[in-house]
Write an enzyme that holds these catalytic residues in place. Structure first.
Site, mmCIF file in Angstrom:
data_model
loop_
_atom_site.group_PDB
_atom_site.id
_atom_site.type_symbol
_atom_site.label_atom_id
_atom_site.label_comp_id
_atom_site.label_asym_id
_atom_site.label_seq_id
_atom_site.Cartn_x
_atom_site.Cartn_y
_atom_site.Cartn_z
ATOM 1 N N PHE A 11 -1.246 -0.302 -6.817
ATOM 2 C CA PHE A 11 -2.919 0.729 -7.017
ATOM 3 C C PHE A 11 -1.845 0.771 -8.088
ATOM 4 O O PHE A 11 -1.874 0.624 -10.052
ATOM 5 C CB PHE A 11 -2.681 2.197 -6.684
ATOM 6 C CG PHE A 11 -2.596 3.404 -7.508
ATOM 7 C CD1 PHE A 11 -3.605 3.603 -8.312
ATOM 8 C CD2 PHE A 11 -2.851 4.732 -6.941
ATOM 9 C CE1 PHE A 11 -4.142 4.696 -9.105
ATOM 10 C CE2 PHE A 11 -2.177 5.648 -7.362
ATOM 11 C CZ PHE A 11 -3.106 5.984 -8.642
ATOM 12 N N SER A 80 2.616 7.952 1.980
ATOM 13 C CA SER A 80 1.753 8.904 3.124
ATOM 14 C C SER A 80 2.800 10.010 3.749
ATOM 15 O O SER A 80 3.617 9.167 4.696
ATOM 16 C CB SER A 80 1.085 8.153 3.804
ATOM 17 O OG SER A 80 0.584 9.153 4.225
ATOM 18 N N SER A 119 10.188 10.188 -5.360
ATOM 19 C CA SER A 119 8.424 11.498 -5.440
ATOM 20 C C SER A 119 8.896 12.713 -5.591
ATOM 21 O O SER A 119 9.796 13.151 -4.906
ATOM 22 C CB SER A 119 8.820 10.579 -3.863
ATOM 23 O OG SER A 119 7.325 11.706 -3.424
ATOM 24 N N TYR A 143 9.002 10.619 5.290
ATOM 25 C CA TYR A 143 8.725 10.152 3.891
ATOM 26 C C TYR A 143 10.022 10.799 2.493
ATOM 27 O O TYR A 143 10.061 9.901 1.611
ATOM 28 C CB TYR A 143 7.132 9.985 3.096
ATOM 29 C CG TYR A 143 6.724 9.519 2.311
ATOM 30 C CD1 TYR A 143 6.732 8.028 2.170
ATOM 31 C CD2 TYR A 143 6.577 10.443 1.000
ATOM 32 C CE1 TYR A 143 6.044 7.419 0.779
ATOM 33 C CE2 TYR A 143 5.738 9.901 -0.412
ATOM 34 C CZ TYR A 143 6.272 8.831 -0.637
ATOM 35 O OH TYR A 143 5.835 8.007 -1.632
ATOM 36 N N ASN A 172 2.269 12.571 -7.595
ATOM 37 C CA ASN A 172 0.182 12.812 -7.037
ATOM 38 C C ASN A 172 -0.243 11.772 -7.916
ATOM 39 O O ASN A 172 -1.688 12.596 -8.742
ATOM 40 C CB ASN A 172 -0.106 13.650 -6.867
ATOM 41 C CG ASN A 172 0.215 14.914 -5.312
ATOM 42 O OD1 ASN A 172 1.527 14.778 -5.011
ATOM 43 N ND2 ASN A 172 -0.222 14.469 -3.950
ATOM 44 N N VAL A 187 -5.526 11.980 -1.517
ATOM 45 C CA VAL A 187 -6.713 13.234 -2.032
ATOM 46 C C VAL A 187 -8.326 11.805 -3.352
ATOM 47 O O VAL A 187 -8.651 12.692 -2.758
ATOM 48 C CB VAL A 187 -6.098 14.205 -2.172
ATOM 49 C CG1 VAL A 187 -5.677 14.287 -3.801
ATOM 50 C CG2 VAL A 187 -7.270 15.261 -1.681
ATOM 51 N N ARG A 270 -2.114 19.718 6.904
ATOM 52 C CA ARG A 270 -1.562 18.819 7.200
ATOM 53 C C ARG A 270 -0.311 19.337 7.252
ATOM 54 O O ARG A 270 0.827 20.081 6.615
ATOM 55 C CB ARG A 270 -1.552 17.600 6.225
ATOM 56 C CG ARG A 270 -2.017 16.138 7.184
ATOM 57 C CD ARG A 270 -2.635 15.178 5.957
ATOM 58 N NE ARG A 270 -1.741 15.303 4.728
ATOM 59 C CZ ARG A 270 -2.168 14.859 3.759
ATOM 60 N NH1 ARG A 270 -3.571 13.889 4.159
ATOM 61 N NH2 ARG A 270 -1.014 14.425 2.586
HETATM 62 C C1 UD1 Z 1 2.813 13.507 -1.728
HETATM 63 C C2 UD1 Z 1 3.781 13.266 -2.495
HETATM 64 C C3 UD1 Z 1 3.287 12.568 -3.640
HETATM 65 C C4 UD1 Z 1 3.683 10.822 -3.181
HETATM 66 C C5 UD1 Z 1 2.261 10.914 -1.947
HETATM 67 C C6 UD1 Z 1 2.607 9.602 -0.878
HETATM 68 C C7 UD1 Z 1 3.621 15.889 -2.521
HETATM 69 C C8 UD1 Z 1 3.273 17.146 -3.033
HETATM 70 N N1 UD1 Z 1 3.806 14.776 -3.198
HETATM 71 O O1 UD1 Z 1 1.866 13.420 -1.642
HETATM 72 O O2 UD1 Z 1 3.976 12.713 -5.374
HETATM 73 O O3 UD1 Z 1 3.095 9.708 -4.302
HETATM 74 O O4 UD1 Z 1 3.008 11.893 -0.936
HETATM 75 O O5 UD1 Z 1 1.715 9.482 -0.571
HETATM 76 O O6 UD1 Z 1 4.879 15.571 -1.828
HETATM 77 N N2 UD1 Z 1 -5.939 16.353 1.720
HETATM 78 C C9 UD1 Z 1 -7.013 17.440 1.748
HETATM 79 N N3 UD1 Z 1 -8.097 15.807 2.312
HETATM 80 C C10 UD1 Z 1 -7.351 14.449 2.413
HETATM 81 C C11 UD1 Z 1 -6.250 13.828 2.211
HETATM 82 C C12 UD1 Z 1 -5.365 14.794 2.116
HETATM 83 O O7 UD1 Z 1 -6.928 18.309 1.900
HETATM 84 O O8 UD1 Z 1 -8.651 13.777 2.917
HETATM 85 C C13 UD1 Z 1 -5.640 17.148 0.766
HETATM 86 C C14 UD1 Z 1 -3.647 15.876 1.977
HETATM 87 O O9 UD1 Z 1 -3.799 18.022 2.789
HETATM 88 C C15 UD1 Z 1 -2.490 17.817 0.598
HETATM 89 C C16 UD1 Z 1 -3.322 17.263 -0.804
HETATM 90 O O10 UD1 Z 1 -4.370 16.513 0.013
HETATM 91 O O11 UD1 Z 1 -2.311 18.944 0.552
HETATM 92 C C17 UD1 Z 1 -3.199 16.047 -1.253
HETATM 93 O O12 UD1 Z 1 -2.655 15.033 -0.605
HETATM 94 P P1 UD1 Z 1 -1.941 12.970 -0.640
HETATM 95 O O13 UD1 Z 1 -3.393 13.078 -1.660
HETATM 96 O O14 UD1 Z 1 -1.691 12.376 0.982
HETATM 97 O O15 UD1 Z 1 -0.736 13.052 -1.009
HETATM 98 P P2 UD1 Z 1 0.719 14.842 -1.052
HETATM 99 O O16 UD1 Z 1 1.271 14.231 0.684
HETATM 100 O O17 UD1 Z 1 0.702 15.550 -1.281
#
Ligand code: UD1
Length: 312
Positions: A11, A80, A119, A143, A172, A187, A270
């Site tokens: 992506f 992830s 990251s 990660y 993000n 997300v 999570r």
């Molecule tokens: C993390 C890193 C980001 C990196 C990514 C790679 C941080 C702050 N950011 O992203 O820089 O590019 O890893 O994978 O550490 N969530 C929901 N519902 C869902 C999916 C996710 O509520 O269905 C929540 C997660 O719990 C989290 C937020 O959305 O709080 C963002 O999640 P996600 O998009 O997976 O990214 P990060 O883990 O924040």
């Protein structure tokens, strides 16, 4: 001029390939094992772009792809936070050993500079926001630790082996082509899918956690700037937008923008999740000329338009 983008069919990688084309780079190799990337992300880009299927764990394959390159953009990774907790071995192998191979190969091939996709997760939870590069790193997941190790290697290759490197801590990243096809997907790609399918999204925790969501084209532009800036080898920079939104605010905003009304479901928080994330962009603006063009809302609109056309 030749550039290699590891993870170039992914992506962010494919957005970078598009940006490099627009900047006039003559020849671009997208090196990708198609594990989470897709050849179709590069469709229609013409003969200046070549997809080379290969794995960064295979040193010889990396050398073959990089030979003759001026710049290497190292984006290939198993992303992830939750995946790295569930399956730490493959993510360690790719994110640390694979990255070591890329730096080693770039040095052996006499590459001018490697830009490494680090990251924001490296910061972990900090007492103060926004997060500044001078803060102590505090990784909360495999990660995050792996991506931090990549930064350390980038700077050590600069100081010990004469390879120019720059690390950018991505915050993000979101935008067109982010794959919503896995439980580990970012997300915003999952929120987009919910808007289009009408299935409620799940928010993990109370939805009060916040992120500095950064539009992919702004990141691609910054990566190219990092390849050319003077006097920055071995350094680490934030690659963020500089704002932050909670997940609850984000879901509200998306409903407003799209006119879709759908109540989110809530699930358990999570493991390894960082609570708040926001970049201080001062250093990147000063030393790299970072100049983000897209507000969060504009990025969301463009992203939604893309998903509407491609998922409908
Ligand atoms: C993390 C890193 C980001 C990196 C990514 C790679 C941080 C702050 N950011 O992203 O820089 O590019 O890893 O994978 O550490 N969530 C929901 N519902 C869902 C999916 C996710 O509520 O269905 C929540 C997660 O719990 C989290 C937020 O959305 O709080 C963002 O999640 P996600 O998009 O997976 O990214 P990060 O883990 O924040």
């Amino acid at each position: 001029m030749k550039a290699v983008v590891t993870g170039g069919a992914g992506f962010i990688g494919s957005a970078l390939v598009r940006h490099l084309l627009s900047e006039g780079v003559d020849s671009i190799v997208a090196f990708d094992n198609l594990n989470s990337g897709h050849a179709k992300n590069l469709d229609g880009l013409g003969d200046r772009v070549q997809l080379v299927e290969g794995d960064i764990r295979d040193y010889d394959a990396v050398v073959a792809a990089i030979a003759g390159a001026d710049f290497v953009f190292h984006l290939a990774a198993i992303p992830s936070v939750p995946r790295s907790i569930k399956e730490p071995i493959p993510s360690h192998d790719v994110n640390i050993n694979g990255s070591f191979n890329v730096f080693r190969a770039a040095q052996a091939c006499g590459v001018k500079r490697v830009v490494y996709a680090a990251s924001s997760s490296a910061y972990g939870d900090t007492e103060v926001l926004p997060k500044v590069e001078t803060m102590q790193a505090n990784p909360r997941s495999p990660y995050a630790a792996q991506k931090l190790m990549g930064e350390y290697y980038a700077s050590v290759f600069s100081s010990c082996f004469g390879l120019e490197t720059v690390s950018l801590r991505f915050f993000n990243v979101f935008g067109p082509r982010q794959d919503p096809g896995s439980a580990y997907s970012g997300v915003l790609s999952l929120f987009m899918k919910s808007l289009i399918t009408g299935q409620a999204p799940t928010i993990f925790g109370d939805g009060g956690q916040s992120r500095d969501f950064t539009y992919v084209e702004d990141v691609a532009a910054l990566v190219w700037k990092a390849a050319r800036a003077e006097g920055v080898s071995g350094k680490v920079f934030n690659a963020g937008n500089g704002n932050r939104y909670t997940l609850n605010q984000t879901w509200e905003l998306l409903q407003k923008i799209t006119g879709v009304s759908l109540e989110a479901q809530y699930g358990p928080a999570r493991e390894g999740d960082v609570r708040d994330s926001q970049a201080d962009t001062t250093l990147a603006k000063l030393e790299l000329g970072h100049d983000p063009k897209f507000t969060f809302e504009e990025g969301l609109r463009r992203t939604f338009d893309w998903y509407r056309q491609s998922l409908a």
